[in-house]
Design a protein around this motif. Structure first.
Motif, PDB file in Angstrom:
ATOM      1  N   SER A  10     -23.734  39.865  87.513  1.00 52.99           N
ATOM      2  CA  SER A  10     -24.976  39.130  87.744  1.00 52.99           C
ATOM      3  C   SER A  10     -24.684  37.794  88.411  1.00 52.99           C
ATOM      4  CB  SER A  10     -25.702  38.884  86.427  1.00 52.99           C
ATOM      5  OG  SER A  10     -24.993  37.935  85.636  1.00 52.99           O
ATOM      6  N   ALA A  11     -25.723  37.187  88.958  1.00 48.14           N
ATOM      7  CA  ALA A  11     -25.568  35.885  89.606  1.00 48.14           C
ATOM      8  C   ALA A  11     -25.090  34.828  88.616  1.00 48.14           C
ATOM      9  CB  ALA A  11     -26.894  35.466  90.248  1.00 48.14           C
ATOM     10  N   LEU A  12     -25.754  34.713  87.483  1.00 44.63           N
ATOM     11  CA  LEU A  12     -25.364  33.682  86.524  1.00 44.63           C
ATOM     12  C   LEU A  12     -23.979  33.941  85.950  1.00 44.63           C
ATOM     13  CD1 LEU A  12     -28.579  32.744  84.515  1.00 44.63           C
ATOM     14  CD2 LEU A  12     -27.336  31.378  86.195  1.00 44.63           C
ATOM     15  N   GLY A  13     -23.639  35.202  85.754  1.00 44.25           N
ATOM     16  CA  GLY A  13     -22.312  35.521  85.264  1.00 44.25           C
ATOM     17  C   GLY A  13     -21.223  35.085  86.221  1.00 44.25           C
ATOM     18  N   LEU A  14     -21.454  35.265  87.514  1.00 41.22           N
ATOM     19  CA  LEU A  14     -20.481  34.851  88.517  1.00 41.22           C
ATOM     20  C   LEU A  14     -20.417  33.335  88.649  1.00 41.22           C
ATOM     21  CD1 LEU A  14     -21.233  37.558  91.209  1.00 41.22           C
ATOM     22  CD2 LEU A  14     -19.008  37.198  90.117  1.00 41.22           C
ATOM     23  N   ALA A  15     -21.575  32.674  88.551  1.00 43.93           N
ATOM     24  CA  ALA A  15     -21.623  31.224  88.710  1.00 43.93           C
ATOM     25  C   ALA A  15     -20.836  30.513  87.619  1.00 43.93           C
ATOM     26  CB  ALA A  15     -23.065  30.737  88.716  1.00 43.93           C
ATOM     27  N   THR A  16     -20.823  31.103  86.431  1.00 38.71           N
ATOM     28  CA  THR A  16     -20.160  30.451  85.303  1.00 38.71           C
ATOM     29  C   THR A  16     -18.740  30.966  85.048  1.00 38.71           C
ATOM     30  OG1 THR A  16     -21.212  32.031  83.772  1.00 38.71           O
ATOM     31  CG2 THR A  16     -22.359  29.946  84.170  1.00 38.71           C
ATOM     32  N   ARG A  17     -18.267  31.852  85.917  1.00 38.56           N
ATOM     33  CA  ARG A  17     -16.915  32.389  85.727  1.00 38.56           C
ATOM     34  C   ARG A  17     -15.848  31.322  85.977  1.00 38.56           C
ATOM     35  NH1 ARG A  17     -15.244  38.122  88.329  1.00 38.56           N
ATOM     36  NH2 ARG A  17     -17.058  38.662  87.052  1.00 38.56           N
ATOM     37  N   PHE A  18     -16.160  30.372  86.844  1.00 37.53           N
ATOM     38  CA  PHE A  18     -15.241  29.284  87.156  1.00 37.53           C
ATOM     39  C   PHE A  18     -15.894  27.953  86.796  1.00 37.53           C
ATOM     40  CE2 PHE A  18     -14.133  32.799  89.936  1.00 37.53           C
ATOM     41  CZ  PHE A  18     -12.752  32.828  89.861  1.00 37.53           C
ATOM     42  N   PRO A  19     -15.109  26.934  86.482  1.00 35.40           N
ATOM     43  CA  PRO A  19     -15.696  25.643  86.108  1.00 35.40           C
ATOM     44  C   PRO A  19     -16.366  24.961  87.298  1.00 35.40           C
ATOM     45  CG  PRO A  19     -13.303  25.477  86.251  1.00 35.40           C
ATOM     46  CD  PRO A  19     -13.641  26.935  86.381  1.00 35.40           C
ATOM     47  N   GLY A  20     -17.334  24.113  86.991  1.00 34.99           N
ATOM     48  CA  GLY A  20     -17.958  23.298  88.032  1.00 34.99           C
ATOM     49  C   GLY A  20     -19.433  23.548  88.248  1.00 34.99           C
ATOM     50  N   ALA A  21     -19.985  24.606  87.669  1.00 36.01           N
ATOM     51  CA  ALA A  21     -21.408  24.900  87.875  1.00 36.01           C
ATOM     52  C   ALA A  21     -22.265  23.918  87.093  1.00 36.01           C
ATOM     53  CB  ALA A  21     -21.719  26.328  87.464  1.00 36.01           C
ATOM     54  N   GLU A  22     -23.187  23.253  87.785  1.00 39.93           N
ATOM     55  CA  GLU A  22     -24.090  22.303  87.146  1.00 39.93           C
ATOM     56  C   GLU A  22     -25.427  22.945  86.783  1.00 39.93           C
ATOM     57  OE1 GLU A  22     -23.453  19.211  86.385  1.00 39.93           O
ATOM     58  OE2 GLU A  22     -21.705  18.633  87.567  1.00 39.93           O
ATOM     59  N   LEU A  23     -25.652  24.160  87.253  1.00 37.35           N
ATOM     60  CA  LEU A  23     -26.910  24.841  86.976  1.00 37.35           C
ATOM     61  C   LEU A  23     -26.843  25.469  85.586  1.00 37.35           C
ATOM     62  CD1 LEU A  23     -29.646  25.723  88.237  1.00 37.35           C
ATOM     63  CD2 LEU A  23     -28.505  27.842  88.916  1.00 37.35           C
ATOM     64  N   GLY A  24     -27.752  25.072  84.705  1.00 38.61           N
ATOM     65  CA  GLY A  24     -27.734  25.592  83.349  1.00 38.61           C
ATOM     66  C   GLY A  24     -28.861  25.009  82.527  1.00 38.61           C
ATOM     67  N   PRO A  25     -28.817  25.185  81.219  1.00 42.08           N
ATOM     68  CA  PRO A  25     -29.910  24.717  80.347  1.00 42.08           C
ATOM     69  C   PRO A  25     -30.188  23.227  80.452  1.00 42.08           C
ATOM     70  CG  PRO A  25     -28.430  26.192  79.164  1.00 42.08           C
ATOM     71  CD  PRO A  25     -27.781  25.903  80.470  1.00 42.08           C
ATOM     72  N   ASP A  26     -29.159  22.425  80.738  1.00 42.17           N
ATOM     73  CA  ASP A  26     -29.345  20.978  80.789  1.00 42.17           C
ATOM     74  C   ASP A  26     -30.024  20.507  82.073  1.00 42.17           C
ATOM     75  OD1 ASP A  26     -28.120  20.734  78.329  1.00 42.17           O
ATOM     76  OD2 ASP A  26     -26.129  20.337  79.189  1.00 42.17           O
ATOM     77  N   THR A  27     -30.044  21.356  83.097  1.00 40.27           N
ATOM     78  CA  THR A  27     -30.605  20.935  84.387  1.00 40.27           C
ATOM     79  C   THR A  27     -31.811  21.770  84.821  1.00 40.27           C
ATOM     80  OG1 THR A  27     -29.003  22.343  85.561  1.00 40.27           O
ATOM     81  CG2 THR A  27     -28.400  20.023  85.220  1.00 40.27           C
ATOM     82  N   THR A  28     -32.242  22.688  83.978  1.00 43.77           N
ATOM     83  CA  THR A  28     -33.395  23.528  84.330  1.00 43.77           C
ATOM     84  C   THR A  28     -34.470  23.451  83.252  1.00 43.77           C
ATOM     85  OG1 THR A  28     -32.326  25.462  83.316  1.00 43.77           O
ATOM     86  CG2 THR A  28     -32.059  25.176  85.695  1.00 43.77           C
TER      87      THR A  28
END
Length: 244
Positions: free
Chosen positions: A100-118
Motif C-alpha cells: 500500500s501507499a502508506l506502508g511504503l511511505a513508512t518503510r523508511f524514516p523521514g515521512a512527515e505525513l501521519g496522524p500528527d500532520t493530518t
C-alpha cells in the motif's frame, strides 16, 4: 517507429490536475498532446478503473505519468491497457503486489505525513484525510513560496483513507513496461530512500532532483524533461520489450 504518444498525467492525493499546469505548458511547447486525469481519490480499485477508462479512450500510444498516489494507480491501470507503452513515476509510489501507499511511505524514516500532520473527516461513513494547513508546506511543498503553499493548502483535495491503505492486487504494470522515475531528494511525504528503493526494484531509469514532494510545481522543467525521455523512447521504438 511508433506514432507520437499522448502523455496522460495522473495527480496524487491532496492535489488536483492543476498541479500539472506548468508541466503541461512545457510539453505543449514541444508539440506533445497531453491529458490530465481528474483522480477521484476515493479508493484504489475505483480510482484505477477511472484512470483506465480515460486512458483506454485515447487514440494511439500513451506515456502514463503518475505523481505520489497516482503511481499506485498507473501501476494497476496499465496492466490492462494495450496502448500504454511507458510509465513515468514522479515522486511516486511504485508498489509491488500487496503493498500500500502508506506502508511504503513508512518503510523508511523521514515521512512527515501521519496522524500528527493530518485531520480525519468522515464522508459517507468513510474516513478521509487532509493535511493540516499549518503543516502543508513542511510535508508537501517545502521548496515553494509561503504564499503559494498557503493557497495549495486550502485548495487541496482530501483522499479517502482506504485509497492509501489498500494493497495493490496482482502484478504491477512496471514488471512488463519500461519505466522512468524522478526521485525528489527533499520529499517529506515519500522519503527519498523509499523512492530510490522502489525505482531500483522496478528497474526504472532514474533521475534525482533537489525538490519537495510538489516537484511538478517547483521543478516543472525537470519533470517535463523526464517525461520527454520516455516519449522519445516510445517514438523511436527503444521502449519495446523493456520492463523489470
Amino acid at each position: 517507429m511508433s506514432k507520437n504518444p499522448t502523455v496522460v498525467l495522473v495527480h496524487g492525493a491532496f492535489a488536483d490536475s492543476s498541479s500539472w499546469n506548468d508541466v503541461v505548458a512545457r510539453l505543449h511547447e514541444r508539440g506533445h498532446r497531453t491529458l490530465a486525469v481528474a483522480n477521484p481519490l476515493r479508493g484504489l480499485d475505483g480510482d484505477a478503473a477511472y484512470v483506465a477508462s480515460v486512458v483506454g479512450a485515447v487514440d494511439g500510444p500513451v506515456v502514463l505519468v503518475g505523481h505520489s498516489y497516482g503511481g499506485v494507480l498507473i501501476s494497476r491501470a496499465a496492466r490492462d491497457l494495450p496502448n500504454v507503452e511507458a510509465l513515468v513515476y514522479i515522486a511516486a509510489f511504485q508498489p509491488d503486489t500487496g503493498e500500500s501507499a502508506l506502508g511504503l511511505a513508512t518503510r523508511f524514516p523521514g515521512a512527515e505525513l501521519g496522524p500528527d500532520t493530518t485531520t480525519v473527516l468522515v464522508h459517507d461513513g468513510e474516513p478521509e484525510l487532509r493535511i493540516r494547513p499549518e503543516d502543508f508546506r513542511r510535508v508537501f511543498a517545502g521548496d515553494l513560496p509561503a504564499e503559494t503553499t498557503a493557497t495549495l493548502a486550502v485548495t487541496q483535495r482530501p483522499v479517502a483513507e482506504r485509497a492509501l491503505t489498500t494493497g495493490l492486487p496482482g502484478e504491477p504494470a512496471w514488471r512488463g513496461l519500461p519505466s522512468w522515475a524522478l526521485v525528489a531528494a527533499r520529499d517529506n511525504a515519500i522519503p527519498a530512500r523509499a523512492q530510490e528503493f522502489m525505482a531500483e526494484r522496478a528497474g526504472s531509469r532514474t533521475v534525482r532532483v533537489d525538490a519537495s514532494h510538489a516537484v511538478a510545481v517547483s521543478r516543472p522543467d525537470a519533470v517535463a524533461d523526464l517525461v520527454l525521455e520516455a516519449v522519445k523512447a516510445v517514438e523511436s521504438g527503444e521502449s519495446a520489450g523493456s520492463g523489470a
